[in-house]
Design an enzyme around this catalytic site. Structure first.
Site, PDB file in Angstrom:
ATOM      1  N   GLY A  10       0.663  -1.204   0.201  1.00 34.42           N
ATOM      2  CA  GLY A  10      -0.021  -0.125   0.067  1.00 34.42           C
ATOM      3  C   GLY A  10       0.913   1.333   0.106  1.00 34.42           C
ATOM      4  N   ASP A  31       0.969  -8.794   1.679  1.00 34.12           N
ATOM      5  CA  ASP A  31      -0.202  -8.092   1.053  1.00 34.12           C
ATOM      6  C   ASP A  31      -1.052  -8.987  -0.029  1.00 34.12           C
ATOM      7  OD1 ASP A  31      -1.667  -6.026  -0.342  1.00 34.12           O
ATOM      8  OD2 ASP A  31      -0.111  -4.619   0.517  1.00 34.12           O
ATOM      9  N   VAL A  57      -3.908 -11.777   5.392  1.00 30.56           N
ATOM     10  CA  VAL A  57      -3.551 -12.101   6.789  1.00 30.56           C
ATOM     11  C   VAL A  57      -4.787 -12.527   7.680  1.00 30.56           C
ATOM     12  CG1 VAL A  57      -1.440 -10.516   6.805  1.00 30.56           C
ATOM     13  CG2 VAL A  57      -3.290  -9.684   7.609  1.00 30.56           C
ATOM     14  N   ASN A  99      -4.491 -12.712  14.311  1.00 26.02           N
ATOM     15  CA  ASN A  99      -3.298 -13.694  13.834  1.00 26.02           C
ATOM     16  C   ASN A  99      -1.757 -13.102  14.126  1.00 26.02           C
ATOM     17  OD1 ASN A  99      -5.088 -15.787  12.760  1.00 26.02           O
ATOM     18  ND2 ASN A  99      -5.277 -14.728  10.751  1.00 26.02           N
ATOM     19  N   TYR A 145     -15.079  -0.214   8.913  1.00 25.86           N
ATOM     20  CA  TYR A 145     -13.574   0.626   9.236  1.00 25.86           C
ATOM     21  C   TYR A 145     -13.508   0.944  10.446  1.00 25.86           C
ATOM     22  CZ  TYR A 145      -9.448   2.860   7.902  1.00 25.86           C
ATOM     23  OH  TYR A 145      -7.920   3.353   7.732  1.00 25.86           O
TER      24      TYR A 145
END
Ligand code: UDP
Length: 324
Positions: A10, A31, A57, A99, A145
């Site tokens: 990103g 990613d 992930v 994780n 978000y």
């Protein structure tokens, strides 16, 4: 050190990977390229210390070998991106964070969770200090978000308290600069792409809502400082630029720096779009001796120059799509 950066393709992640590599570290960039771009890390891939892992992930992740530091940045971050993928956004900030915290515990690695100014929602306190609990709509369109990041913060703190994990939280405010996708739908890429292709700038709502823009190099410096500072585990730090302007002022400035006359077209204000946002960065100044260095004008000039380059030129016309 051996450092894992999630979301490393990103905008912020790729510039962070570059800085860490230049400082002599080994970097494992993870990613799934859902919103990141492989082209952001092509320059790094020739370096022997750099490994790219294409993985989500949110699923189980296998990182072999020792790990000293984990920066967890993976998440859609522009409003159009997370509005399109609310489930993946919640997953990466909840399961993904779980994780990575497990990996941090297993490897005794230090962990930084990339949170956001969105945890303050549409703030009733201004500027926003870390002590402020926020004003968030828990079921609104942005909640995937906002609440995803709030859950990620809670999980990080639970690991600090129960497991003794060495973790810190950065609340990143609006960041701009090179390596942003021309079509990510944010204000700065939209306005630049629109100005450079002779279209009117799409101003949502009255344009009187405010933001405070931090140049990406400054943001990255603040994130690294938070990781490396000699501060207690569980510290929460705002990283952003406290210079606040209205959207209309940003639009006028970008048109002028692109060398075009200012033309705008009014569009509806997106749901739950915060009216004001500006970080109080006293804590970062005091604990990290960090504050932004790049002026808005210099940052915008670099960004416009980056958008003009050949590699992204072909994307400009389709970018900054007018919601109509
Ligand atoms: N905005 C705008 N025109 C655009 C894109 C964004 O007026 O083409 C406004 C948006 O409504 C918000 C501000 O610019 O008030 C910043 O939006 P951005 O998507 O960059 O991020 P946000 O701060 O909302 O997360």
């Amino acid at each position: 050190m051996r450092i894992v950066v999630t979301g490393g393709a990103g905008q912020i992640g790729s510039i962070l990977c570059g800085r860490l590599l230049n400082a002599g570290n080994e970097v494992v960039c993870v990613d799934n390229l859902s919103t990141g771009s492989r082209s952001n890390v092509t320059d790094l891939e020739s370096s022997s210390g750099f490994t790219f892992v294409n993985a989500d992930v949110s699923e189980a992740i296998a990182i072999d070998g020792p790990v000293d530091r984990i920066y967890h940045l993976a998440s859609p971050a522009s409003p159009p991106d997370y509005l399109r993928t609310p489930l993946a956004t919640l997953a990466v900030n909840s399961r993904g964070t779980a994780n990575l915290l497990r990996l941090a515990d297993r490897e005794h690695a230090r962990f930084v969770f990339a949170s956001t100014s969105e945890v303050y929602g549409d703030p009733e306190q201004h500027p926003q200090r870390e002590e402020y609990w926020g004003h968030v709509n828990p079921t609104g369109v942005r909640s995937c978000y906002d609440e995803g990041k709030r859950f990620g913060e809670a999980l990080t703190m639970a690991h600090v308290r129960e497991g003794g994990t060495d973790a810190r939280i950065v609340r990143i405010f609006n960041t701009f600069g090179p390596h942003s996708r021309p079509d990510d739908g944010r204000m700065v890429p939209n306005f630049i792409c629109q100005a450079l292709t002779g279209r009117p700038l799409t101003v949502y709502g009255t344009g009187n809502q405010t933001r405070s823009l931090c140049y990406v190099d400054d943001t990255v410096e603040g994130i690294i400082s938070t990781m490396e500072a000699d501060i207690p585990s569980g510290e929460v730090i705002n990283i952003g630029n406290p210079e606040e302007h209205s959207v209309i002022q940003f639009a006028q400035m970008i048109a002028q720096l692109c060398g075009v006359g200012f033309q705008s077209v009014a569009r509806d204000l997106p749901e739950d779009d915060p009216a004001r946002r500006c970080p109080d960065i006293s804590k970062a100044r005091q604990l990290l001796d960090w504050s932004p260095r790049v002026s808005l004008q210099a940052g915008l000039e670099n960004t416009i120059q980056w958008f003009r380059t050949a590699t992204v030129q072909e994307d400009l016309v389709g970018a900054g799509a007018d919601p109509g």
